[in-house]
Design a protein around this motif. Structure first.
Motif, mmCIF file in Angstrom:
data_model
loop_
_atom_site.group_PDB
_atom_site.id
_atom_site.type_symbol
_atom_site.label_atom_id
_atom_site.label_comp_id
_atom_site.label_asym_id
_atom_site.label_seq_id
_atom_site.Cartn_x
_atom_site.Cartn_y
_atom_site.Cartn_z
ATOM 1 N N PRO A 10 0.808 -1.275 -0.008
ATOM 2 C CA PRO A 10 0.058 -0.367 0.031
ATOM 3 C C PRO A 10 0.795 1.212 0.093
ATOM 4 N N SER A 11 0.129 2.305 -0.594
ATOM 5 C CA SER A 11 1.044 3.481 -0.561
ATOM 6 C C SER A 11 0.820 4.268 0.464
ATOM 7 N N GLU A 12 -0.578 3.958 1.229
ATOM 8 C CA GLU A 12 -0.922 4.687 2.514
ATOM 9 C C GLU A 12 -1.671 3.631 3.318
ATOM 10 N N GLY A 13 -1.885 3.817 4.374
ATOM 11 C CA GLY A 13 -2.548 2.934 5.404
ATOM 12 C C GLY A 13 -2.003 1.625 5.993
ATOM 13 N N ARG A 14 -2.699 0.974 6.603
ATOM 14 C CA ARG A 14 -2.166 -0.323 7.356
ATOM 15 C C ARG A 14 -2.687 -1.315 6.875
ATOM 16 N N PHE A 15 -1.743 -2.479 6.260
ATOM 17 C CA PHE A 15 -2.143 -3.785 5.816
ATOM 18 C C PHE A 15 -1.529 -4.874 6.631
#
Length: 226
Positions: free
Chosen positions: A54-59
């Motif tokens: 991801p380029s942003e956020g949490r995975f």
């Protein structure tokens, strides 16, 4: 467990393909990923298969933050994921049997067990008479069934299937869905991307509905984030 919180994905410096994606998928559940062409379904599957970050956020996957994974951690994580690609990705120099057996051989399973389980699974998907066939000699639907058998043979923790019934008739499509249902009952998390509305209606599992790279209000999940 699969957990995404406010995830966005973009390729290089291009526009976001996915944005504000938040959901959780519990172990032993089956979900459909639906939405129009271009909605971002294939990108989401690539993200979940660890082909993208991801380029942003949490995975978080299997209890681990994907952003914190080292390169050396990825092979072991990917071995827990079964993927059915639209383009099949079979090894053309290997027979149907050997394509399906490959994940078990990589896991050092005994050949006697491989012979038993691979034969039974290929018979289940209607290819019991094609064990020695090479992929170029098989129809598109037959190759798809080999690819599905390869993806599920090792009972992955997470199964991602991109249009798995797109090249088969209704009878085989139902048989494949029963196979996916058996798998999730054994504890696998299953996510199926499909345009087959009749299949989604016949098997009323939870849905992720993508539109324009976002989750639409129609999304139904058993373990949605608060």
């Amino acid at each position: 467990m699969v957990l995404l919180e406010q995830v966005a994905v973009r390729y290089s410096d291009g526009p976001e393909i996915l944005r504000d994606i938040s959901f959780a998928l519990a172990p032993g559940t089956l979900h459909f990923l639906v939405g129009p062409s271009g909605a971002g379904k294939s990108t989401l599957l690539r993200l979940l298969s660890l082909a993208l970050k991801p380029s942003e956020g949490r995975f978080s996957l299997f209890g681990r933050d994907v952003a914190g994974l080292e390169r050396r951690d990825l092979p072991a994580m990917r071995r827990r994921i079964g993927v059915v690609f639209q383009e099949f990705r079979l090894l053309e120099h290997l027979t149907a049997f050997d394509n399906v057996a490959l994940p078990l051989r990589l896991a050092n399973v005994r050949e006697a067990e491989i012979k038993k389980h691979v034969g039974e699974l290929l018979d289940w998907v209607g290819l019991g008479d094609k064990l020695e066939a090479l992929p170029p000699t098989l129809s598109g639907g037959q190759q798809q069934r080999v690819a599905i058998a390869r993806a599920v043979i090792a009972r992955p923790s997470l199964l991602l299937a991109d249009e798995p019934t797109g090249n088969v008739d209704d009878r085989i499509a139902l048989r494949l869905m029963y196979l996916f249902e058996e798998l999730y009952k054994l504890g696998t998390t299953v996510l199926i991307a499909t345009h087959n509305e009749s299949l989604v209606a016949r098997f009323p599992h939870h849905q992720l509905h993508l539109e324009g790279g976002r989750l639409a209000p129609r999304t139904r999940l058993s373990a949605a984030l608060p």
